[in-house]
Scaffold this active site. Structure first.
Site, mmCIF file in Angstrom:
data_model
loop_
_atom_site.group_PDB
_atom_site.id
_atom_site.type_symbol
_atom_site.label_atom_id
_atom_site.label_comp_id
_atom_site.label_asym_id
_atom_site.label_seq_id
_atom_site.Cartn_x
_atom_site.Cartn_y
_atom_site.Cartn_z
ATOM 1 N N ASP A 1 6.153 -7.786 -10.279
ATOM 2 C CA ASP A 1 5.830 -8.185 -8.905
ATOM 3 C C ASP A 1 6.535 -7.194 -7.992
ATOM 4 O OD1 ASP A 1 4.348 -9.845 -7.193
ATOM 5 O OD2 ASP A 1 6.180 -10.745 -6.475
ATOM 6 N N PHE B 1 -2.264 3.805 -4.466
ATOM 7 C CA PHE B 1 -2.912 2.579 -4.009
ATOM 8 C C PHE B 1 -2.010 1.913 -2.966
ATOM 9 C CE2 PHE B 1 -0.391 -0.834 -6.056
ATOM 10 C CZ PHE B 1 0.383 -0.084 -6.917
ATOM 11 N N GLY B 2 -2.474 0.778 -2.456
ATOM 12 C CA GLY B 2 -1.645 -0.022 -1.552
ATOM 13 C C GLY B 2 -1.156 0.764 -0.345
ATOM 14 N N ARG C 1 8.735 1.232 -9.492
ATOM 15 C CA ARG C 1 8.248 0.786 -10.808
ATOM 16 C C ARG C 1 8.831 1.665 -11.914
ATOM 17 N NH1 ARG C 1 3.641 0.656 -9.079
ATOM 18 N NH2 ARG C 1 3.877 -1.429 -8.228
#
Ligand code: IMP
Length: 237
Positions: free
Chosen positions: A82, A188-189, A217
């Site tokens: 998450d 992305f994002g 990450r």
């Protein structure tokens, strides 16, 4: 080879995890299991949501691998990530709401388009000067082992706790700042708006090879990999 079940349908995220962990791991994702339950991410923290996803799927998965058949494809662990963006001047928002930021004040459920989330972020930061646009990507990864049949047949009280007790958390943070307009095509994002500390380009301009070395990450996965390697080493002794 260790098989990990990634609790994500986000192909970008799965691709990053694959690139960062390397070829020593076999990866399955929710796309391989269309019947997998949808886990509601309603915890107040990244750790809470990651744990919830990993534990719920680790409880569900063994039923898809009944008996000793298919030992090579049975995952060893569920891995749930998450993550999100924390902007200082917004008191840490969008945070756990990063994936649905554009709809966070409405009754609409489900994730919103990256472009809409970015537009909302830029609108909120419209009058914020460069030096106050500090932010970070934050990632928490939960790793839950697929427990054996012996554990599954334990009393329901112990059974529930067992999955949570054996869940390990790994976190990673990448500091940076938010631009006034998107730049770049990769990722992305919020990648087109985020410039990591020490760079002048956004994550979307820097590309996967650079991002996968310094991202939130990547840092969480490096800790996880260290732990899995150490555990595998102990098993061999
Ligand atoms: P999750 O899938 O619930 O973890 O939601 C993560 C959300 O945070 C994504 O939909 C993105 O909006 C944002 N996010 C997380 N990691 C990244 C990243 O590496 N780059 C850009 N946005 C990210």
């Amino acid at each position: 080879m260790t098989t990990l079940f990634l609790a994500t349908r986000n192909a970008h995220k799965a691709g990053e995890i694959h690139a960062i962990l390397g070829s020593g791991f076999k990866l399955l994702t929710l796309t391989d299991f269309p019947a997998a339950p949808t886990v509601v991410e309603d915890a107040a923290t990244f750790a809470g949501n990651a744990t919830k996803k990993a534990v719920e799927l680790a409880r569900w998965l063994p039923r898809q691998f009944p008996g000793p058949q298919m030992p090579d494809t049975r995952p060893d662990f569920v891995l749930a990530d998450d993550s999100g963006l924390e902007v200082d001047v917004l008191n840490g928002a969008p945070g756990v709401h990063s994936a649905r930021f554009a709809a966070v004040d409405s009754s609409k459920s489900g994730n919103t388009a990256d472009a809409d989330n970015n537009i909302k972020l830029l609108r909120l930061l419209k009058d914020v000067p460069p030096e106050k646009r500090t932010a970070r990507f934050h990632c928490v990864i939960a790793l839950t082992p697929m427990l054996t049949e012996t554990t599954e047949s334990a009393s329901p009280v112990c059974y529930g706790d067992e999955f949570e007790m054996q869940t390990k958390l790994f976190d990673g943070v990448c500091e940076g700042r938010i631009l006034f307009a998107p730049r770049g095509q990769n990722g992305f994002g919020y990648d087109p708006l985020f410039v990591p500390v020490g760079f002048e380009q956004t994550f979307a301009e820097l590309g996967n090879d650079v991002k996968n070395k310094l991202s939130h990450r990547a840092q969480a996965l490096a800790k996880l990999k260290q732990q899995l390697d150490a555990t595998a080493g102990k098993r061999l002794v």
